[in-house]
Design a protein around this motif. Structure first.
Motif, PDB file in Angstrom:
ATOM      1  N   PRO A 135      61.818  16.642  46.093  1.00 21.50           N
ATOM      2  CA  PRO A 135      62.085  18.072  46.326  1.00 21.50           C
ATOM      3  C   PRO A 135      61.486  18.996  45.256  1.00 21.50           C
ATOM      4  O   PRO A 135      61.115  20.130  45.551  1.00 21.50           O
ATOM      5  CB  PRO A 135      63.612  18.165  46.313  1.00 21.50           C
ATOM      6  N   ILE A 136      61.373  18.518  44.027  1.00 20.38           N
ATOM      7  CA  ILE A 136      60.778  19.324  42.960  1.00 20.38           C
ATOM      8  C   ILE A 136      59.285  19.517  43.235  1.00 20.38           C
ATOM      9  O   ILE A 136      58.739  20.612  43.082  1.00 20.38           O
ATOM     10  CB  ILE A 136      60.969  18.646  41.587  1.00 20.38           C
ATOM     11  N   LEU A 137      58.633  18.463  43.661  1.00 18.41           N
ATOM     12  CA  LEU A 137      57.188  18.488  43.871  1.00 18.41           C
ATOM     13  C   LEU A 137      56.780  19.094  45.210  1.00 18.41           C
ATOM     14  O   LEU A 137      55.615  19.468  45.381  1.00 18.41           O
ATOM     15  CB  LEU A 137      56.633  17.053  43.771  1.00 18.41           C
ATOM     16  N   TRP A 138      57.729  19.196  46.157  1.00 23.31           N
ATOM     17  CA  TRP A 138      57.366  19.579  47.523  1.00 23.31           C
ATOM     18  C   TRP A 138      58.228  20.739  48.042  1.00 23.31           C
ATOM     19  O   TRP A 138      58.727  20.699  49.142  1.00 23.31           O
ATOM     20  CB  TRP A 138      57.449  18.363  48.434  1.00 23.31           C
ATOM     21  N   HIS A 139      58.425  21.755  47.253  1.00 21.72           N
ATOM     22  CA  HIS A 139      59.111  22.996  47.654  1.00 21.72           C
ATOM     23  C   HIS A 139      60.513  22.774  48.217  1.00 21.72           C
ATOM     24  O   HIS A 139      60.941  23.493  49.114  1.00 21.72           O
ATOM     25  CB  HIS A 139      58.276  23.771  48.682  1.00 21.72           C
ATOM     26  N   GLY A 140      61.236  21.782  47.710  1.00 19.84           N
ATOM     27  CA  GLY A 140      62.606  21.538  48.154  1.00 19.84           C
ATOM     28  C   GLY A 140      62.732  20.587  49.325  1.00 19.84           C
ATOM     29  O   GLY A 140      63.834  20.305  49.784  1.00 19.84           O
ATOM     30  N   TYR A 141      61.615  20.096  49.809  1.00 16.98           N
ATOM     31  CA  TYR A 141      61.630  19.162  50.932  1.00 16.98           C
ATOM     32  C   TYR A 141      61.689  17.720  50.451  1.00 16.98           C
ATOM     33  O   TYR A 141      61.146  17.383  49.406  1.00 16.98           O
ATOM     34  CB  TYR A 141      60.349  19.277  51.769  1.00 16.98           C
TER      35      TYR A 141
END
Length: 145
Positions: free
Chosen positions: A57-63
């Motif tokens: 989620p940190i690397l992928w906008h919360g996803y």
């Protein structure tokens, strides 16, 4: 907080993430002929899960992969992106609360997500987050995440 993701869509994302992690672990066990009773495999599974739910989620906008497919993501209450500290609070400290209450807090969280207008669970309150259906924004326009 806008456009919160409700119980069923969050559950779908969680199930998809569980299937992904189980598939990766199962494939690893098969390919490397690992002894599933070994403490090393169980520790590896735990470490993989923690890394996945904290870092992705940190690397992928919360996803996470499951949340992306379900169309929801994790954001801070002020709609900014999550940080390492935020995700540690949400996943690890939240998980400890659920474990220490023998799952009672997990049941309460499910009821909170189903019943509350903001759809926030206990781990969301701990970390100052919520789950939204809104897409991330890049330079004032909707992102293609």
């Amino acid at each position: 907080m806008t456009n919160p993701g409700g119980f069923w869509i969050r559950l779908l994302g969680m199930i998809l993430d569980a299937l992904l992690i189980s598939g990766v672990i199962g494939l690893s066990i098969f390919l490397f002929n690992l002894d599933t009773s070994a403490q090393t495999v169980q520790t590896g599974e735990s470490v993989l899960s923690i890394l996945y739910f904290v870092l992705v989620p940190i690397l992928w906008h919360g996803y996470t992969v499951g949340k992306r497919i379900a169309g929801v993501r994790i954001v801070k209450k002020d709609n900014t992106e999550v940080s390492f500290f935020t995700m540690v609070l949400r996943y690890i400290l939240g998980g400890l609360v659920y474990g220490l209450t023998f799952g009672i807090a997990l049941i309460v969280s499910a009821i909170m997500v189903a019943a509350r207008k903001d759809k926030r669970a206990i781990h969301d309150f701990i970390a100052g987050t919520y789950v939204t259906r809104d897409r991330p924004e890049e330079k004032g326009t909707a992102a293609r995440a």
